[in-house]
Design an enzyme around this catalytic site. Structure first.
Site, short mmCIF file in Angstrom:
data_model
loop_
_atom_site.label_atom_id
_atom_site.label_comp_id
_atom_site.label_asym_id
_atom_site.label_seq_id
_atom_site.Cartn_x
_atom_site.Cartn_y
_atom_site.Cartn_z
N GLY A 247 0.81 -1.23 0.00
CA GLY A 247 0.00 0.00 0.00
C GLY A 247 0.84 1.27 0.00
N ASP A 267 7.97 -3.74 8.88
CA ASP A 267 6.56 -4.16 8.91
C ASP A 267 6.40 -5.27 9.92
OD1 ASP A 267 3.77 -4.82 8.11
OD2 ASP A 267 4.26 -3.50 6.42
N ASP A 290 7.13 -5.47 14.91
CA ASP A 290 5.84 -4.84 15.24
C ASP A 290 6.12 -3.45 15.84
OD1 ASP A 290 3.42 -4.09 16.47
OD2 ASP A 290 2.87 -6.17 16.86
N VAL A 291 5.45 -2.42 15.33
CA VAL A 291 5.71 -1.06 15.87
C VAL A 291 5.35 -0.96 17.35
CG1 VAL A 291 5.51 0.26 13.71
CG2 VAL A 291 3.44 -0.17 15.07
N TYR A 381 -10.04 5.36 15.39
CA TYR A 381 -9.15 5.79 14.30
C TYR A 381 -9.05 7.32 14.23
CZ TYR A 381 -7.30 5.88 9.47
OH TYR A 381 -6.54 6.08 8.34
N LYS A 385 -5.71 9.78 14.48
CA LYS A 385 -5.24 10.59 13.36
C LYS A 385 -5.28 12.09 13.68
CE LYS A 385 -4.19 7.11 10.74
NZ LYS A 385 -2.77 6.83 10.43
N THR A 416 -6.14 1.75 -2.38
CA THR A 416 -5.29 0.71 -1.78
C THR A 416 -6.17 -0.52 -1.56
OG1 THR A 416 -5.84 1.36 0.47
CG2 THR A 416 -3.87 2.38 -0.49
#
Ligand code: NAP
Length: 475
Positions: A247, A267, A290-291, A381, A385, A416
């Site tokens: 993406g 990723d 993993d973040v 979400y 953001k 995407t």
């Protein structure tokens, strides 16, 4: 995913049917096909005007000439003195606009230095300049207005008039988008005039094809820093991109690599296969991590320091949705989205600022217009953001102290895997509700990230730029 309406309305039959039925006719956007050129406007005509008392004509003309533009003016326009004076001081040739001569090449862009407009009456200069020109803009043309930063102004008339320019540009963007033309506003703050060149090139180029109706504040760049050209500015830089397997993240990684950066693509371990493919394509380095891992910052720093001596660029792109109306949302759905999209960004940056980030580093965060307008079913979400936007503002001063910057990109509806999975109805509506009547591509986000990643954009710090074709949501 191909845009069938665009394909159809590009045919003569499709065009006349769409006209008859009043359907949108999305223009085909010219997007950049290669890395930044040294002189991106080489040989292109641009028409420049100014209001009386304008203060930015000299840096404007200087930047346009350095980019290779051929300068035109409208000789009969009243407020031309600042442009003429600047051209004379810089020794630049300026020709008259061809007016009604249809055989003359059209100007690629129309620019107006509105920094001298200081009253409601003087706003008439916008009408006088643009009204006769707007009809002759070519497809994929560019409009850029320059103003002072209203946030820095206290004088009532000046602040009012300079703020009015925002409404002018946003409205004009909605008028000219039909043929793929964009209209944007550069607000030049104290010390920003010498950092004008790169943002100007960005807005005038094919690298910003899906950015319209937006304003960008340009201020003083880092101490001792030099406003460099965009071309070649990422050569030798090391960039970390999270969520790089596919993406938007994969496109960001590709575009940074195109400009010469070495990319560490990170990723989730479950996406290792896709990540490996993307990194192999661009000669990048994969990091399956993993973040949200508690030691994510340490492991990133270790990797970057050991192999490359540290990071110049960090792009926080990894993000997820778990949409549910709040009444039906589980605590797990809330926590997961908050942790990946926001918490991880703060933790990783905090760690990297201690070790792993070089001085002068540039951080780019991916927000969303969902964080600006809000969406039913996206309380989790939307919070993350919007939080990213606040975080970007809050961190700007600290980044400037290190000679760097932090900015955010807020994508609109982008083609995407995520948006392809939407039901046809909402997908079609999502694509069309913007000034360009089409969805953006991952490349559009990547181009803007790449611009922010460059030291040439040193005058832009703490900003969030919407890349959304001027989506009507939150506009
Ligand atoms: P995508 O296709 O789902 O890609 C996101 C990538 O992030 C995936 O490779 C995903 O890996 C990775 N990721 C997720 N959780 C992770 C974690 N904990 N650690 C590391 N990597 C993780 O999404 P996209 O559409 O490209 O979106 C990219 C960014 O743009 C996101 O921040 C999104 O919110 C934002 N955005 C997108 C749109 C749009 O229209 N597409 C609009 C506005 C904003 P997995 O495969 O393992 O999940």
């Amino acid at each position: 995913m191909s845009d069938r309406l665009m394909e159809f309305t590009q045919t003569p039959f499709g065009k006349s049917l769409a006209t008859m039925l009043g359907l949108p006719q999305p223009p085909r956007l010219n997007r950049a096909k290669a890395a930044w050129a040294d002189r991106p406007l080489d040989g292109k005509f641009v028409t420049v005007g100014s209001g009386n008392g304008a203060i930015l004509a000299k840096p404007l003309l200087e930047a346009l000439a350095a980019a290779g533009a051929v300068l035109r003016v409208v000789p009969e326009h009243a407020g031309l003195t600042p442009v003429k004076q600047a051209a004379a001081e810089l020794g630049l040739a300026v020709t008259g606009n061809p007016g009604a001569d249809a055989s003359a090449p059209r100007s690629h862009a129309v620019l107006f230095d509105a920094s001298g407009i200081a009253s409601a009456e003087q706003l008439r200069e916008l009408y006088d300049f643009f009204q006769p020109l707007v009809r002759s803009l070519p497809a994929n043309g560019r409009v850029v207005v320059l103003s002072r930063s209203p946030d820095e102004i206290e004088e009532i008339g000046l602040k009012t008039a300079q703020t009015a320019l925002r409404g002018f540009v946003r409205s004009l963007g909605k008028e000219v988008g039909k043929n793929g033309t964009t209209a944007n506003l550069l607000e030049v703050a104290e010390g920003g005039a010498e950092w004008l060149a790169a943002p100007l090139r960005f807005f005038l180029s094919e690298h910003s094809a899906y950015v319209t109706g937006q304003l960008l504040r340009v201020g003083k760049g880092p101490q001792g820093g030099e406003p460099l050209a965009l071309a070649g500015s990422l050569a030798g830089k090391v960039a970390l991109v999270t969520g790089a397997a596919r993406g938007i993240g994969a496109s960001i990684a590709e575009t940074l690599a195109r400009e010469g950066a070495t990319v560490i693509g990170m990723d989730h371990p479950s996406a290792e296969g896709g990540l490996g493919e993307t990194m192999a394509r661009i000669g990048g380095h994969g990091l399956a991590l993993d973040v949200t891992a508690p030691d994510a910052a340490e492991r990133i720093a270790k990797e970057a320091l050991a192999k490359f001596g540290g990071l110049d660029i960090v792009v926080h792109n990894a993000g997820v949705t778990r949409d549910k109306m709040l009444r039906n949302m589980s605590q797990q759905q809330w926590d997961l989205v908050l942790n990946i999209n926001l918490g991880a960004i703060l933790r990783i940056n905090e760690g990297l600022l201690k070790s792993g980030l070089k001085d002068g580093a540039r951080i780019v965060c991916i927000s969303s217009i969902g964080g600006i307008a809000g969406n039913a079913g996206q309380t989790n979400y939307g919070s993350t953001k919007a939080g990213v936007i606040g975080y970007t503002q809050a961190m700007a001063a600290a980044m400037a102290k290190r000679g760097g910057a932090i900015n955010a990109v807020a994508p609109g509806f982008i083609e995407t895997a995520m948006t392809a999975a939407m039901p046809l109805g909402p997908r079609e509506v999502g694509r069309r509700i913007n000034s360009l009547s089409q969805a953006g591509l991952p490349q559009d986000i990547a181009e803007t990230v790449t611009f922010f990643a460059s030291a040439a954009a040193g005058g832009v710090n703490g900003s969030t730029l919407r890349v959304c074709g001027q989506n009507w949501m939150g506009a």
